[in-house]
Design a protein around this motif. Structure first.
Motif, PDB file in Angstrom:
ATOM      1  N   VAL A   2       0.859  -1.182   0.000  1.00  0.00           N
ATOM      2  CA  VAL A   2       0.000   0.000   0.000  1.00  0.00           C
ATOM      3  C   VAL A   2       0.897   1.235   0.000  1.00  0.00           C
ATOM      4  O   VAL A   2       1.875   1.286   0.744  1.00  0.00           O
ATOM      5  N   ILE A   3       0.568   2.196  -0.851  1.00  0.00           N
ATOM      6  CA  ILE A   3       1.327   3.449  -0.874  1.00  0.00           C
ATOM      7  C   ILE A   3       0.330   4.600  -0.846  1.00  0.00           C
ATOM      8  O   ILE A   3      -0.697   4.551  -1.525  1.00  0.00           O
ATOM      9  N   CYS A   4       0.621   5.620  -0.059  1.00  0.00           N
ATOM     10  CA  CYS A   4      -0.271   6.775   0.027  1.00  0.00           C
ATOM     11  C   CYS A   4       0.314   7.950  -0.738  1.00  0.00           C
ATOM     12  O   CYS A   4       1.501   8.250  -0.600  1.00  0.00           O
ATOM     13  N   TYR A   5      -0.533   8.614  -1.497  1.00  0.00           N
ATOM     14  CA  TYR A   5      -0.102   9.799  -2.240  1.00  0.00           C
ATOM     15  C   TYR A   5      -0.997  10.976  -1.886  1.00  0.00           C
ATOM     16  O   TYR A   5      -2.220  10.887  -2.007  1.00  0.00           O
ATOM     17  N   PRO A   6      -0.384  12.085  -1.479  1.00  0.00           N
ATOM     18  CA  PRO A   6      -1.181  13.191  -0.963  1.00  0.00           C
ATOM     19  C   PRO A   6      -1.824  14.093  -2.032  1.00  0.00           C
ATOM     20  O   PRO A   6      -2.618  14.950  -1.653  1.00  0.00           O
ATOM     21  N   LYS A   7      -1.491  13.935  -3.293  1.00  0.00           N
ATOM     22  CA  LYS A   7      -2.060  14.815  -4.324  1.00  0.00           C
ATOM     23  C   LYS A   7      -2.473  13.988  -5.544  1.00  0.00           C
ATOM     24  O   LYS A   7      -1.774  13.044  -5.933  1.00  0.00           O
ATOM     25  N   ALA A   8      -3.540  14.419  -6.187  1.00  0.00           N
ATOM     26  CA  ALA A   8      -4.000  13.760  -7.406  1.00  0.00           C
ATOM     27  C   ALA A   8      -2.908  13.801  -8.487  1.00  0.00           C
ATOM     28  O   ALA A   8      -2.719  12.853  -9.245  1.00  0.00           O
ATOM     29  N   ARG A   9      -2.179  14.918  -8.500  1.00  0.00           N
ATOM     30  CA  ARG A   9      -1.145  15.071  -9.512  1.00  0.00           C
ATOM     31  C   ARG A   9      -0.072  13.980  -9.404  1.00  0.00           C
ATOM     32  O   ARG A   9       0.475  13.530 -10.418  1.00  0.00           O
ATOM     33  N   ILE A  10       0.207  13.585  -8.208  1.00  0.00           N
ATOM     34  CA  ILE A  10       1.245  12.555  -8.031  1.00  0.00           C
ATOM     35  C   ILE A  10       0.705  11.191  -8.454  1.00  0.00           C
ATOM     36  O   ILE A  10       1.452  10.341  -8.940  1.00  0.00           O
ATOM     37  N   ILE A  11      -0.587  11.000  -8.303  1.00  0.00           N
ATOM     38  CA  ILE A  11      -1.199   9.762  -8.800  1.00  0.00           C
ATOM     39  C   ILE A  11      -1.025   9.688 -10.326  1.00  0.00           C
ATOM     40  O   ILE A  11      -0.682   8.632 -10.871  1.00  0.00           O
ATOM     41  N   LYS A  12      -1.222  10.801 -10.992  1.00  0.00           N
ATOM     42  CA  LYS A  12      -1.001  10.809 -12.448  1.00  0.00           C
ATOM     43  C   LYS A  12       0.446  10.443 -12.772  1.00  0.00           C
ATOM     44  O   LYS A  12       0.720   9.669 -13.674  1.00  0.00           O
ATOM     45  N   HIS A  13       1.344  11.020 -12.007  1.00  0.00           N
ATOM     46  CA  HIS A  13       2.757  10.710 -12.237  1.00  0.00           C
ATOM     47  C   HIS A  13       3.034   9.233 -11.949  1.00  0.00           C
ATOM     48  O   HIS A  13       3.808   8.596 -12.648  1.00  0.00           O
ATOM     49  N   TYR A  14       2.411   8.718 -10.909  1.00  0.00           N
ATOM     50  CA  TYR A  14       2.581   7.295 -10.593  1.00  0.00           C
ATOM     51  C   TYR A  14       2.155   6.435 -11.788  1.00  0.00           C
ATOM     52  O   TYR A  14       2.871   5.520 -12.202  1.00  0.00           O
TER      53      TYR A  14
ATOM     54  N   SER B  57      13.186   8.189 -15.533  1.00  0.00           N
ATOM     55  CA  SER B  57      13.652   8.842 -14.318  1.00  0.00           C
ATOM     56  C   SER B  57      12.792  10.018 -13.874  1.00  0.00           C
ATOM     57  O   SER B  57      12.759  10.352 -12.706  1.00  0.00           O
ATOM     58  N   LYS B  58      12.074  10.636 -14.810  1.00  0.00           N
ATOM     59  CA  LYS B  58      11.347  11.864 -14.484  1.00  0.00           C
ATOM     60  C   LYS B  58      10.365  11.679 -13.309  1.00  0.00           C
ATOM     61  O   LYS B  58      10.233  12.548 -12.457  1.00  0.00           O
ATOM     62  N   TYR B  59       9.670  10.571 -13.315  1.00  0.00           N
ATOM     63  CA  TYR B  59       8.669  10.357 -12.285  1.00  0.00           C
ATOM     64  C   TYR B  59       9.119   9.343 -11.235  1.00  0.00           C
ATOM     65  O   TYR B  59       8.331   8.852 -10.440  1.00  0.00           O
ATOM     66  N   GLU B  60      10.400   9.061 -11.265  1.00  0.00           N
ATOM     67  CA  GLU B  60      10.931   8.063 -10.335  1.00  0.00           C
ATOM     68  C   GLU B  60      10.653   8.445  -8.876  1.00  0.00           C
ATOM     69  O   GLU B  60      10.614   7.576  -7.998  1.00  0.00           O
ATOM     70  N   TYR B  61      10.447   9.723  -8.640  1.00  0.00           N
ATOM     71  CA  TYR B  61      10.214  10.164  -7.258  1.00  0.00           C
ATOM     72  C   TYR B  61       8.982   9.496  -6.641  1.00  0.00           C
ATOM     73  O   TYR B  61       8.856   9.453  -5.421  1.00  0.00           O
ATOM     74  N   VAL B  62       8.087   8.988  -7.466  1.00  0.00           N
ATOM     75  CA  VAL B  62       6.900   8.346  -6.884  1.00  0.00           C
ATOM     76  C   VAL B  62       7.266   7.129  -6.032  1.00  0.00           C
ATOM     77  O   VAL B  62       6.495   6.721  -5.156  1.00  0.00           O
ATOM     78  N   LYS B  63       8.441   6.573  -6.296  1.00  0.00           N
ATOM     79  CA  LYS B  63       8.856   5.409  -5.507  1.00  0.00           C
ATOM     80  C   LYS B  63       9.236   5.773  -4.073  1.00  0.00           C
ATOM     81  O   LYS B  63       9.230   4.926  -3.187  1.00  0.00           O
ATOM     82  N   GLU B  64       9.591   7.024  -3.878  1.00  0.00           N
ATOM     83  CA  GLU B  64      10.027   7.435  -2.537  1.00  0.00           C
ATOM     84  C   GLU B  64       8.891   7.459  -1.517  1.00  0.00           C
ATOM     85  O   GLU B  64       9.127   7.627  -0.329  1.00  0.00           O
ATOM     86  N   PHE B  65       7.678   7.315  -1.988  1.00  0.00           N
ATOM     87  CA  PHE B  65       6.549   7.311  -1.062  1.00  0.00           C
ATOM     88  C   PHE B  65       6.352   5.945  -0.398  1.00  0.00           C
ATOM     89  O   PHE B  65       5.585   5.823   0.545  1.00  0.00           O
ATOM     90  N   GLU B  66       7.012   4.943  -0.921  1.00  0.00           N
ATOM     91  CA  GLU B  66       6.907   3.627  -0.293  1.00  0.00           C
ATOM     92  C   GLU B  66       7.631   3.650   1.045  1.00  0.00           C
ATOM     93  O   GLU B  66       8.733   4.159   1.142  1.00  0.00           O
ATOM     94  N   VAL B  67       6.993   3.123   2.056  1.00  0.00           N
ATOM     95  CA  VAL B  67       7.621   3.189   3.373  1.00  0.00           C
ATOM     96  C   VAL B  67       8.142   1.831   3.804  1.00  0.00           C
ATOM     97  O   VAL B  67       7.637   0.788   3.419  1.00  0.00           O
ATOM     98  N   ASP B  68       9.183   1.916   4.573  1.00  0.00           N
ATOM     99  CA  ASP B  68       9.797   0.732   5.152  1.00  0.00           C
ATOM    100  C   ASP B  68       8.861   0.222   6.242  1.00  0.00           C
ATOM    101  O   ASP B  68       8.535   0.941   7.173  1.00  0.00           O
ATOM    102  N   ASP B  69       8.395  -1.022   6.113  1.00  0.00           N
ATOM    103  CA  ASP B  69       7.490  -1.517   7.170  1.00  0.00           C
ATOM    104  C   ASP B  69       7.993  -2.800   7.800  1.00  0.00           C
ATOM    105  O   ASP B  69       7.240  -3.732   8.063  1.00  0.00           O
ATOM    106  N   LYS B  70       9.298  -2.815   8.081  1.00  0.00           N
ATOM    107  CA  LYS B  70       9.873  -3.989   8.747  1.00  0.00           C
ATOM    108  C   LYS B  70       9.295  -4.153  10.149  1.00  0.00           C
ATOM    109  O   LYS B  70       9.221  -3.209  10.913  1.00  0.00           O
ATOM    110  N   LEU B  71       8.952  -5.379  10.473  1.00  0.00           N
ATOM    111  CA  LEU B  71       8.437  -5.659  11.813  1.00  0.00           C
ATOM    112  C   LEU B  71       9.605  -5.704  12.797  1.00  0.00           C
ATOM    113  O   LEU B  71      10.719  -6.086  12.438  1.00  0.00           O
ATOM    114  N   PRO B  72       9.358  -5.324  14.036  1.00  0.00           N
ATOM    115  CA  PRO B  72      10.465  -5.248  14.989  1.00  0.00           C
ATOM    116  C   PRO B  72      11.137  -6.608  15.204  1.00  0.00           C
ATOM    117  O   PRO B  72      10.491  -7.648  15.254  1.00  0.00           O
ATOM    118  N   LEU B  73      12.434  -6.552  15.343  1.00  0.00           N
ATOM    119  CA  LEU B  73      13.245  -7.754  15.547  1.00  0.00           C
ATOM    120  C   LEU B  73      12.882  -8.455  16.859  1.00  0.00           C
ATOM    121  O   LEU B  73      12.360  -7.847  17.773  1.00  0.00           O
TER     122      LEU B  73
END
Lengths: 260, 260, 260, 260
Positions: free
Chosen positions: A131-143, B4-20
């Motif tokens: 699951v990934i959250c995006y705060p703006k519609a514009r970023i969804i388009k980019h996604y 690469s232009k929209y690669e920033y959309v990947k940065e919204f993915e969060v690390d969800d490792k469960l605690p050790l």
């Protein structure tokens, strides 16, 4: 009550509500699908039945989950965009994630026979999801644009790769041959050496598939004068559109923001 | 690279490792199973085929995911305990959650026919799932005891409820009748009025089902003198044990702590 | 390296980056300030020196943290809005939270003497803080309006309460008297019985305080002809504005969105 | 109620309770303390007054927060261990983090004059902080050992480094000289060339400082026969112990587990 002694174990459950006013992407990915598709004799690089099966699952998701507004898929992955304001299960991440991937998996298996009538399932296909959250519609388009570019880049590479392999090269030779080539070189390889015009390959391969709801008018019946009585309804459609400004202009209702 | 232009959309993915150093519970629950079981004509309050189907899915999970150490299920839910030290997908919550529920759903549908050969699936069964972390083995024991008590309390109520309904009461009357009754009163209702000795009902109904690995010795073949050649291996077993000190003494290897 | 044996303890630290493209609110609250202000003889319901001390801390925050764009405070709390695109410490929540509250506390103590020269600190003032993420500029405006309304409602109540207490009522009597009264009744109480025109109370009491940067032109020096040489710079200002459309029109640069 | 229109902004606040049955470490670190200590003329590599000031802050934390069981500090950092079962502010991370660092900062500034009577604060010292959860007491021991080793390794390096710099080497020369040297070589450098026996340096430099509560018996007064009337109480002590099995044997009450 008999059960109270160990009731404290429930306190370890954590609240995992997704942040408000964010679009939610659920991306589903085939697990070990390289092996799965090989074991089941899928055409490479693209198996049209396999893609249509994926699309049928995506369309079923729209019937089951009213708050999905658009979905995009290619290869063995599918991204579902949930509307910004969804309150499905109070936006709990675990619920949205697990129900999505469980239902998708279920439909995939139940629909299998329809798309592969002569090809029995040898083992249990399985998907992971995030699951990934995006705060703006514009970023969804980019996604979505990012994913469509991903589809294109992968497909072009895979098309060349399989042309080379099918014409006798080993996997290693094919990989080495393609390393560092550019778009034009790949197109030339296909066209000049193999008489394949990349642009004429099916759009479903090159552009992937979108699923969304479309307002359509349907004739319900004819009135006493023989004139059609129309009803408009939302119909789930599958397309292979180019994701550009025109698309969003024509479908502006898809990413409608929540009013504040 | 084209993407690469929209690669920033990947940065919204969060690390969800469960605690050790935490035990991980994945609990899977049937979604709208009240309706699903009614639509498919399940026996109430318990359908033995339905429970055995659930158990078959749980056993399949052990073959697929090596780090599950014990599972407990009753009714339409199943809890899977992953070992404290698992590094499955780097302990990423989304991966563990989605793969578990996807695989479980898949097996449920694929095994359906085996358990309900005359009963076609009318729609897609679907499960939700959640992940809970527990920092001590002792709390895992409490979690399982809590669940087994839950099974017992629910089953006793449901047994009485369905006895009343099957003997002609309406749902409302049955509920009203049972409100506030104690264990003994419920047992009396069953025994005196309906000649049902609660304790003689099948253990699978009263105690639920455990799945775990058991070290067993098997005869591989006979040697030249006709003596058996044995091999020991871990076998996945389903039991309906009472979860007490004796159980844990006999199966101390199940919740073996990670050495620090 | 000697330290490697227990290096695994570092793996328990979790990544707590705040989501991208969100405005970040850090709200700082006085801890046990009811007691603290009583012990230090603050005027009730509002102590102007106390509020000015808070404002001096807020202004210092703007010098220290370049990405704070606006702050609002009243009573013993202050909210700092960080710009949507801040990359301060890679948006790590713990860093932003701890450095904000540590610095604010430090300035409060160091500035104390300036605002209370005859009033020694009797114990250590202490603040708690929290971080909240908002995905749209519009919600930030609502947040600030919400806080300003909060200020107003609290201040009106407290003004009445202290008027009653100072005129001889007990705390309990004053609370009972005010229970359920409306704005107009409170204003009447102040005006008719105590000759206080609520609207003429200092704006800092009624509206709280905003801190933000303002573009100002300053005379650096005179040139050889005696004409001023101007330089424009951002100056941190404290105001007690009404937060309305006009304010945002005049200060549209404050909540400037990140370009995508 | 007047404030209800924008009340929705409160829903963005997230529950950040720390997991139950985990020990909580709050680690506080000086921010830009290299510059701060230089600006304030601290002795290098260790300033005894500076360390004692840090220790005084740590001791004050024990008076303020009853659930801290042990703390360890060296250089400009301090780690506070909160007991496994603390319910301080319902284990909310933001509260624990912000109150800890705010109070620590406050005491640092208020105690400054006591430790540096002739040395005015030139700017506001500031600390960051983080929270880490550990599910077992054993890992807390490892955490503390890890930190003590860190202290040792750093101190040995810094002692050599400053000996070299003070004897005329540039910073770059000193760093190059020390690169890759082992413990023994560093000791030799100190002992042979500079007549410093590392082991005779003050324990506070080499081992850092522990703070914890110790049960002590105190004479309250004498009875009528002149015999002391004793009272036992917990006293906060600062030590520079070696963290080994003996230490934990002598202070087994410090990491007492929560009973389940």
């Amino acid at each position: 009550m008999a059960n109270s002694k160990y009731e404290y174990v429930k306190e370890f459950e954590v609240d995992d509500k997704l942040p408000l006013y964010n679009w939610i992407v659920v991306r589903i990915d085939g697990c070990h699908f390289k092996r799965f598709t090989t074991d089941h004799g899928f055409d490479k690089p693209n198996d049209e039945c396999g893609l249509n099966l994926m699309n049928s699952c995506a369309a079923a998701m729209f019937d089951r989950f009213a708050d999905i507004v658009i979905a995009y898929g290619f290869s063995d992955e599918y991204s579902f965009i949930w509307k910004e304001s969804t309150e499905f299960h109070e936006r709990r991440k675990s619920k949205i994630l697990s129900l999505s991937v469980s239902f998708f998996t279920g439909v995939y298996i139940r629909n299998w026979e329809k798309f592969f009538p002569k090809n029995d399932l040898k083992d249990t296909p399985c998907f992971d999801a995030r699951v990934i959250c995006y705060p703006k519609a514009r970023i969804i388009k980019h996604y979505l644009e990012y994913k469509q570019t991903d589809c294109h880049v992968n497909n072009q590479y895979n098309t060349c790769f399989w042309v080379l392999v099918k014409s006798g090269k080993t996997v290693g030779e094919a990989q080495k041959f393609l390393m560092g080539t550019h778009k034009k070189e790949k197109n030339d390889l296909l066209f000049i050496q193999h008489a394949i015009n990349y642009k004429e390959l099916p759009a479903i391969f090159r552009k992937g598939s979108f699923v969304y709801r479309k307002r359509v008018e349907e004739t319900v019946k004819l009135d006493s004068n023989g004139r059609p009585i129309l009803r408009s309804r939302n119909k789930v459609v599958v397309g292979h559109d180019d994701l550009n400004d025109q698309f969003w202009k024509n479908h502006s209702y898809i990413l409608l923001k929540k009013k504040i």
